[in-house]
Design an enzyme around this catalytic site. Sequence first.
Site, PDB file in Angstrom:
ATOM      1  N   CYS A 162     159.002  19.709  53.838  1.00  0.00           N
ATOM      2  CA  CYS A 162     159.350  19.740  55.262  1.00  0.00           C
ATOM      3  C   CYS A 162     160.758  20.274  55.517  1.00  0.00           C
ATOM      4  O   CYS A 162     160.998  20.927  56.542  1.00  0.00           O
ATOM      5  CB  CYS A 162     159.151  18.376  55.909  1.00  0.00           C
ATOM      6  SG  CYS A 162     160.172  17.049  55.278  1.00  0.00           S
ATOM      7  N   ASP A 352     158.502  19.654  64.752  1.00  0.00           N
ATOM      8  CA  ASP A 352     158.191  18.838  63.580  1.00  0.00           C
ATOM      9  C   ASP A 352     157.318  19.640  62.615  1.00  0.00           C
ATOM     10  O   ASP A 352     156.246  20.116  62.987  1.00  0.00           O
ATOM     11  CB  ASP A 352     157.445  17.575  64.039  1.00  0.00           C
ATOM     12  CG  ASP A 352     157.322  16.527  62.946  1.00  0.00           C
ATOM     13  OD1 ASP A 352     157.357  16.904  61.753  1.00  0.00           O
ATOM     14  OD2 ASP A 352     157.181  15.342  63.272  1.00  0.00           O
ATOM     15  N   HIS A 354     155.645  18.586  60.053  1.00  0.00           N
ATOM     16  CA  HIS A 354     154.754  17.741  59.268  1.00  0.00           C
ATOM     17  C   HIS A 354     153.272  17.887  59.573  1.00  0.00           C
ATOM     18  O   HIS A 354     152.440  17.237  58.948  1.00  0.00           O
ATOM     19  CB  HIS A 354     155.156  16.269  59.426  1.00  0.00           C
ATOM     20  CG  HIS A 354     156.472  15.954  58.803  1.00  0.00           C
ATOM     21  ND1 HIS A 354     157.657  16.113  59.475  1.00  0.00           N
ATOM     22  CD2 HIS A 354     156.796  15.525  57.565  1.00  0.00           C
ATOM     23  CE1 HIS A 354     158.663  15.784  58.664  1.00  0.00           C
ATOM     24  NE2 HIS A 354     158.164  15.420  57.510  1.00  0.00           N
TER      25      HIS A 354
END
Length: 474
Positions: A162, A352, A354
């Site tokens: 990430c 994000d 993820h």
Amino acid sequence: MNGQIQSTRERLGGFSSSSFFSGSTDHGIQCIVPISNCGLQLDDSAVATEVDNKVKTKLLSMWNNMKYGWAAKMTNFSKESPVWLLGQRYPKQFEDALERAPEALAGLGTGSDVSLGIDVVSYEEGIEEFKTDFRSRLWLTYRREFPNLRGSTFTTDCGWGCMLRSGQMMMAQALVCHFLGRDWRWYPDQVIKTDEQMRNEKQHRMIVKWFGDQPGPHSPLSIHKLVSLGAQSGKQVGDWYGPASVAHLLSQAVKSAAETHPEFRNLCVYVAQDCAVYLEDVRNLCETPNESWRSLILLVPLRLGADKLNPTYMPCLTKLLELDFCIGIIGGRPRHSLYFIGYQEDKLIHLDPHYCQETVDMSKDMFSLSTFHCTSPRKMLLSKMDPSCCVGFYIHDTHLFSTFITKIEGILIPQNQKVDYPMFLFCEGSGEELRQNVEVGENPLPSTPFVPPNEFEDHFECEEFELICIGNKD
């Protein structure tokens, strides 16, 4: 059913070839089917390994997306405060709202009626402009089922990559500014009619392709390239990275890309040393033999506190995000990397990485762009931000570099403090010469010692999580 916390390699290897594989029902609903019931010849090791790897990848992806709750979370924005996104304010100032929407004020009275009308118009237009701006930023996330990384069995970066993805997003924003401009917007349903729209479309796809999840020269900023560069510093596939390490990898990747892609030859990356930007080093990097200036991507790794973010630096961080030069901040909260691109009140707006998605085949000219743009902004309390981060800036030319220094120097020092400890410094001279000339024991700068890229302790991105291994009952 037993679960336990495992290391990256252990948890990606935690499923045996006799466990499960992913299939689908007649209704298109994904299900898990025992391998023993699907007619797979397990004595064929190559086929078994391929299916086993796909099982691990799909289960890890399903678990990851469920953990981060992408389908359920919504973000609300206050009507009382402006939203800042990489130097842009939404809604615009009072005068702008008045100039852009005179028709909305027609028929209204004076005083409070006019004020209310301006507020409504300003907010509604501002939030739509914000949505378009946010949607136009490149969103680079976990991917699955891409070609193996450096000869390993890894075909996904889910669970460990990430921070690399956050770094890719910040670099992508710099490239968008460089090739398309900060004011460029992506309209997915737009019918291309003009030459300018066609050029922008080609450049948009060119930038996305540079980050494609594939080895080789066509994607010089891919995760494959970054992992390969990390290996030169002792990193292995599946290892975690911190913000400073990623900054150095991006610098190396852009330098390497210039060897095969002429588009990168008018672009350079400078990574600050010891929380200091050495102006002579910047000039040497940016100036060309014909006395022109290469555009600069400035990356500044920072540590703004010990275990927690020092609250005195919070106003400084939000002020940085108000600068037109800012391309964002990579960091996040402990054990969870994020790419911060704006704020409202005491919350940071972020992209994000993820969400785990399927790899896009970029061999086609008109590959889908929809998975590279996000329509769901999210926010996080500024106070929860990890103190380890890296701030990025894009400066187009030497004149703007001088303007940048003038604007930012007043932001770097926290207000109302007895002692001035700026976030980072601008110093004359060369950092390399300074290190060579300073006598042992001297400490000319109020900053942390220089640490080579391969010696950073990447404790930041440690996403410990459980994989539940399900076995057949006896």
